[in-house]
Design a protein around this motif. Structure first.
Motif, PDB file in Angstrom:
ATOM      1  N   ILE A  94       0.941  -1.198   0.009  1.00 13.78           N
ATOM      2  CA  ILE A  94       0.097  -0.061  -0.015  1.00 13.78           C
ATOM      3  C   ILE A  94       0.842   1.272  -0.141  1.00 13.78           C
ATOM      4  N   GLY A  95       2.262   0.935   0.112  1.00 15.99           N
ATOM      5  CA  GLY A  95       3.065   1.959  -0.264  1.00 15.99           C
ATOM      6  C   GLY A  95       2.891   3.447   0.731  1.00 15.99           C
ATOM      7  N   GLN A  96       2.886   4.618   0.116  1.00  8.16           N
ATOM      8  CA  GLN A  96       2.640   5.508   1.394  1.00  8.16           C
ATOM      9  C   GLN A  96       1.169   5.990   1.874  1.00  8.16           C
ATOM     10  N   LEU A  97       0.371   5.067   1.377  1.00  8.55           N
ATOM     11  CA  LEU A  97      -1.050   5.472   1.838  1.00  8.55           C
ATOM     12  C   LEU A  97      -1.083   5.503   3.487  1.00  8.55           C
ATOM     13  N   PRO A  98      -0.424   4.797   4.012  1.00  6.07           N
ATOM     14  CA  PRO A  98      -0.611   5.092   5.477  1.00  6.07           C
ATOM     15  C   PRO A  98      -0.357   6.652   6.036  1.00  6.07           C
ATOM     16  N   GLU A  99       0.948   7.183   5.556  1.00 13.42           N
ATOM     17  CA  GLU A  99       1.308   8.507   5.628  1.00 13.42           C
ATOM     18  C   GLU A  99       0.357   9.379   5.128  1.00 13.42           C
ATOM     19  N   VAL A 100      -0.236   9.232   3.978  1.00 14.27           N
ATOM     20  CA  VAL A 100      -1.284  10.040   3.373  1.00 14.27           C
ATOM     21  C   VAL A 100      -2.513   9.954   4.377  1.00 14.27           C
ATOM     22  N   LEU A 101      -2.764   8.982   4.679  1.00 15.49           N
ATOM     23  CA  LEU A 101      -3.871   8.731   5.536  1.00 15.49           C
ATOM     24  C   LEU A 101      -3.653   9.655   6.933  1.00 15.49           C
ATOM     25  N   ALA A 102      -2.619   9.668   7.464  1.00 15.11           N
ATOM     26  CA  ALA A 102      -2.176  10.080   8.738  1.00 15.11           C
ATOM     27  C   ALA A 102      -2.186  11.636   8.528  1.00 15.11           C
ATOM     28  N   ARG A 103      -1.690  12.058   7.598  1.00 18.18           N
ATOM     29  CA  ARG A 103      -1.520  13.628   7.261  1.00 18.18           C
ATOM     30  C   ARG A 103      -3.128  14.048   7.008  1.00 18.18           C
ATOM     31  N   LYS A 126      -7.562  -5.466   2.696  1.00 15.38           N
ATOM     32  CA  LYS A 126      -7.149  -5.652   4.031  1.00 15.38           C
ATOM     33  C   LYS A 126      -6.380  -4.916   4.563  1.00 15.38           C
ATOM     34  N   GLU A 127      -5.091  -4.339   3.891  1.00 16.98           N
ATOM     35  CA  GLU A 127      -4.200  -3.479   4.295  1.00 16.98           C
ATOM     36  C   GLU A 127      -4.705  -2.043   4.576  1.00 16.98           C
ATOM     37  N   LEU A 128      -5.508  -1.718   3.553  1.00 16.80           N
ATOM     38  CA  LEU A 128      -5.836  -0.430   3.538  1.00 16.80           C
ATOM     39  C   LEU A 128      -6.899  -0.156   4.601  1.00 16.80           C
ATOM     40  N   VAL A 129      -7.656  -1.114   5.068  1.00 12.16           N
ATOM     41  CA  VAL A 129      -8.563  -0.945   6.040  1.00 12.16           C
ATOM     42  C   VAL A 129      -7.754  -1.178   7.385  1.00 12.16           C
ATOM     43  N   ARG A 130      -6.720  -1.822   7.514  1.00 15.70           N
ATOM     44  CA  ARG A 130      -6.116  -2.037   8.676  1.00 15.70           C
ATOM     45  C   ARG A 130      -5.187  -0.578   8.659  1.00 15.70           C
ATOM     46  N   ALA A 147      -6.165   2.070   8.203  1.00 17.43           N
ATOM     47  CA  ALA A 147      -7.298   3.413   8.679  1.00 17.43           C
ATOM     48  C   ALA A 147      -7.349   3.042  10.056  1.00 17.43           C
ATOM     49  N   GLU A 148      -7.681   1.961  10.462  1.00 20.18           N
ATOM     50  CA  GLU A 148      -8.326   1.339  11.704  1.00 20.18           C
ATOM     51  C   GLU A 148      -7.025   1.871  12.668  1.00 20.18           C
ATOM     52  N   GLU A 149      -5.705   1.440  12.308  1.00 19.86           N
ATOM     53  CA  GLU A 149      -4.739   1.442  13.088  1.00 19.86           C
ATOM     54  C   GLU A 149      -4.687   3.268  13.544  1.00 19.86           C
ATOM     55  N   LEU A 150      -4.963   3.958  12.632  1.00 16.49           N
ATOM     56  CA  LEU A 150      -5.075   5.345  12.764  1.00 16.49           C
ATOM     57  C   LEU A 150      -6.255   6.067  13.760  1.00 16.49           C
ATOM     58  N   GLY A 151      -7.231   5.178  13.643  1.00 14.90           N
ATOM     59  CA  GLY A 151      -8.494   5.497  14.185  1.00 14.90           C
ATOM     60  C   GLY A 151      -9.359   6.583  13.453  1.00 14.90           C
ATOM     61  N   ILE A 152      -9.026   5.998  12.133  1.00 14.91           N
ATOM     62  CA  ILE A 152     -10.264   6.583  10.919  1.00 14.91           C
ATOM     63  C   ILE A 152     -11.289   5.787  11.136  1.00 14.91           C
ATOM     64  N   GLY A 153     -12.519   6.402  10.882  1.00 17.97           N
ATOM     65  CA  GLY A 153     -13.580   5.437  10.801  1.00 17.97           C
ATOM     66  C   GLY A 153     -13.553   4.799   9.223  1.00 17.97           C
ATOM     67  N   VAL A 154     -13.989   3.620   9.065  1.00 14.49           N
ATOM     68  CA  VAL A 154     -14.050   2.947   7.806  1.00 14.49           C
ATOM     69  C   VAL A 154     -15.720   2.372   7.692  1.00 14.49           C
ATOM     70  N   ILE A 155     -15.954   2.938   6.210  1.00 12.72           N
ATOM     71  CA  ILE A 155     -17.269   2.591   5.861  1.00 12.72           C
ATOM     72  C   ILE A 155     -17.037   1.726   4.570  1.00 12.72           C
ATOM     73  N   ASP A 156     -17.305   0.466   4.910  1.00 14.16           N
ATOM     74  CA  ASP A 156     -17.143  -0.598   3.903  1.00 14.16           C
ATOM     75  C   ASP A 156     -18.629  -0.849   3.016  1.00 14.16           C
ATOM     76  N   PHE A 157     -19.079  -0.271   1.920  1.00 16.08           N
ATOM     77  CA  PHE A 157     -20.184  -0.462   1.283  1.00 16.08           C
ATOM     78  C   PHE A 157     -20.563  -1.851   0.942  1.00 16.08           C
ATOM     79  N   ASP A 158     -19.441  -2.627   0.779  1.00 21.47           N
ATOM     80  CA  ASP A 158     -19.645  -4.165   0.288  1.00 21.47           C
ATOM     81  C   ASP A 158     -20.961  -4.760   0.885  1.00 21.47           C
ATOM     82  N   ALA A 159     -21.058  -4.879   2.323  1.00 16.58           N
ATOM     83  CA  ALA A 159     -22.163  -5.601   3.072  1.00 16.58           C
ATOM     84  C   ALA A 159     -23.341  -4.949   2.736  1.00 16.58           C
TER      85      ALA A 159
END
Length: 106
Positions: free
Chosen positions: A1-10, A45-49, A51-63
């Motif tokens: 997922i590359g730099q995504l965790p840093e982007v999400l944190a920012r 899974k990596e993306l959701v994880r 976000a969740e590790e940063l305390g970002i709310g995740v809305i998964d439209f799949d269900a």
């Protein structure tokens, strides 16, 4: 997922600076349902994880899409836009997540 965790944190820091709450909306693609590949979507899974590790709310439209029966029917065209019904589902899911965070709904 590359730099995504840093982007999400920012993004989270920017939103929290003005008193907001950041959500990540996971929108499944039509291709996911074409093959009905379930939860083994590369990167999800990596993306959701992350976000969740940063305390970002995740809305998964799949269900919510799967509750419809055949989620493929929610696209106007496989390479195109979601239908009006799908957009209504997305709006309801977002509203429910936000209402839950602020202590109630309409």
């Amino acid at each position: 997922i590359g730099q995504l965790p840093e982007v999400l944190a920012r993004a989270q820091a920017d939103v929290e600076a003005w008193g907001g709450r950041l959500y990540l909306g996971y929108m499944p693609s039509y291709a996911r349902y074409r093959a009905m590949i379930g939860e083994n979507v590369p990167g999800k899974k990596e993306l959701v994880r992350a976000a969740e590790e940063l305390g970002i709310g995740v809305i998964d439209f799949d269900a919510a899409f799967r509750e419809r029966g055949d989620p493929r029917s929610l696209w106007i065209h496989p390479r195109g836009h979601l239908s009006a019904e799908a957009n209504a589902i997305v709006a309801r899911e977002i509203e429910a997540a936000v209402a839950g965070d602020i202590g109630g709904g309409p």
